[in-house]
Design a protein around this motif. Structure first.
Motif, PDB file in Angstrom:
ATOM      1  N   ARG A   1      33.817 -37.374 -14.827  1.00 12.50           N
ATOM      2  CA  ARG A   1      32.514 -37.589 -15.455  1.00 12.50           C
ATOM      3  C   ARG A   1      31.786 -36.297 -15.812  1.00 12.50           C
ATOM      4  NH1 ARG A   1      32.472 -41.826 -11.283  1.00 12.50           N
ATOM      5  NH2 ARG A   1      32.895 -43.815 -12.318  1.00 12.50           N
ATOM      6  N   SER A   2      30.569 -36.134 -15.292  1.00  9.50           N
ATOM      7  CA  SER A   2      29.723 -34.999 -15.688  1.00  9.50           C
ATOM      8  C   SER A   2      30.324 -33.661 -15.280  1.00  9.50           C
ATOM      9  CB  SER A   2      28.323 -35.144 -15.084  1.00  9.50           C
ATOM     10  OG  SER A   2      28.381 -35.151 -13.670  1.00  9.50           O
TER      11      SER A   2
ATOM     12  N   ARG B   1      32.840 -32.652 -17.890  1.00 13.81           N
ATOM     13  CA  ARG B   1      32.135 -32.240 -19.108  1.00 13.81           C
ATOM     14  C   ARG B   1      31.529 -30.851 -18.944  1.00 13.81           C
ATOM     15  NH1 ARG B   1      29.594 -35.972 -23.074  1.00 13.81           N
ATOM     16  NH2 ARG B   1      28.375 -34.696 -24.523  1.00 13.81           N
ATOM     17  N   GLU B   2      30.934 -30.607 -17.791  1.00 15.27           N
ATOM     18  CA  GLU B   2      30.307 -29.311 -17.531  1.00 15.27           C
ATOM     19  C   GLU B   2      31.349 -28.196 -17.520  1.00 15.27           C
ATOM     20  OE1 GLU B   2      27.825 -27.071 -13.946  1.00 15.27           O
ATOM     21  OE2 GLU B   2      28.049 -29.252 -13.935  1.00 15.27           O
TER      22      GLU B   2
END
Length: 278
Positions: free
Chosen positions: A66-67, A70-71
Motif C-alpha cells: 500500500r502506502s 508507493r512512498e
C-alpha cells in the motif's frame, strides 16, 4: 482462530501481489512481457512501450504494501530522475494505473556480477578486481555529487553489460545525511542475519557507506578463487587472501572510512594500480 486468521491474511496478501500476466497492458501503454523478479516492496517486469516500441523495465509497487510501496517507489523515482550517467539506468516515466504506481526505466541487458562470480569458474586477479572497483567508482561519484548515496553496493546490484558495469537498484538510496532513511528499514527485514553488522554499516546515509560496500565487493571477487586447505582454521581476509601490501592497504582504507569521497578514493586507487604494474 488467530492461526486461521493469519493463514487467510497470508493468502490474501499473496493474491494481492500475484504477478501481472504476460500480455497485460499496464497504464494503457506498457505491455508486460516477462516477470524479472520480486523484491520487498516491488515487482520488476520486462515490458514493451506501445508508444515507442522500446523494451523497458517497469517496477510496480506491491499492492499489499500500500502506502509504503508507493512512498518507496516515489522516492526511488525522484532519485533516478535526477541521475544521468551511462552506468546508471535512465529514468523514463512514473505512471499511474488505478491506485497503483509504476517506475519505468531503461532496461539494461546483461547479467549480474553475482552470476559472474557464483555461476561461472572465473577467477579474478587483484588487478582485475581493482579495475571493477574503478569502474564502479564512476557512477557512485556521480551519485554522491548529485547529493545521493546508494547504500546497497553489492554484487547482485551490479550488471555486466558488454564491457560496461552498470549499478542498479536505487531502492535504498537516499539523500546524503538523511537520517530518516533508517525508518524504512523495517520493510527489508532489519539486520537480524549474519550479515547484520555489514548491512547496518552500508545503510549509513554517507558516501563512505558506498566505499565500504566496494570493499566487501572486492573481497567477494577475490574469494571466488580462494580454496582453503583441508582442516585449515578460519582466519581473517588479510591472512587468507595474501594480497599485495598496497592492495591490502587500499581495501582496508575502503573498509575503515579512509576517504570521505569517491574522488579521493579514485586518486588512491590509481596509485595502487600503478604499484602493481611496477
Amino acid at each position: 482462530m488467530r492461526m486461521l486468521g493469519a493463514w487467510w491474511r497470508e493468502r490474501w496478501l499473496g493474491w494481492l501481489d500475484y504477478p501481472l500476466r504476460e500480455g497485460a497492458v499496464w497504464a494503457d501503454r506498457y505491455r508486460v512481457e516477462e516477470l524479472l523478479g520480486m523484491g520487498s516492496y516491488g515487482q520488476a517486469y520486462r515490458c514493451t512501450d506501445l508508444r515507442s516500441g522500446a523494451v523497458v523495465l517497469m517496477k510496480r509497487g506491491k499492492p499489499s504494501k500500500r502506502s509504503l510501496a508507493r512512498e518507496m517507489l516515489e522516492r526511488e523515482s525522484e532519485i533516478l530522475k535526477g541521475l544521468h550517467h551511462p552506468q546508471i539506468p535512465q529514468w523514463l516515466d512514473y505512471a499511474a494505473h488505478g491506485r497503483e504506481m509504476g517506475l519505468v526505466m531503461e532496461l539494461v541487458e546483461g547479467y549480474s556480477l553475482e552470476h559472474a562470480v557464483m555461476g561461472s569458474e572465473k577467477i579474478y586477479s587483484q588487478q582485475e578486481a581493482l579495475l571493477v572497483i574503478r569502474q564502479l567508482l564512476h557512477p557512485l561519484r556521480h551519485m554522491h555529487e548529485a547529493g545521493y548515496v546508494h547504500r546497497d553496493v553489492r554484487i547482485p546490484n551490479v550488471l555486466v553489460s558488454g564491457d560496461k558495469l552498470v549499478i542498479i537498484d536505487v531502492g535504498l538510496a537516499c539523500r546524503i545525511g538523511d537520517e530518516s532513511a533508517y525508518e524504512k528499514e523495517e520493510w527489508g527485514g532489519g539486520f537480524a542475519d549474519s550479515w547484520g553488522a555489514v548491512k547496518q554499516r552500508m545503510r549509513v546515509p554517507e558516501p563512505t557507506s558506498d566505499l565500504y560496500g566496494l570493499g566487501h565487493l572486492f573481497l567477494f571477487l577475490m574469494y571466488a578463487g580462494y580454496m582453503p586447505h583441508e582442516g585449515q582454521e578460519e582466519r581473517g581476509w588479510e591472512e587468507e587472501l595474501k594480497l599485495d601490501p598496497a592492495v591490502q592497504d587500499f581495501v582496508q582504507g575502503l573498509l575503515e572510512n579512509k576517504w570521505q569521497s569517491a574522488e579521493a578514493c579514485e586518486q588512491e586507487l590509481e596509485q595502487t594500480l600503478k604499484s602493481l604494474e611496477g
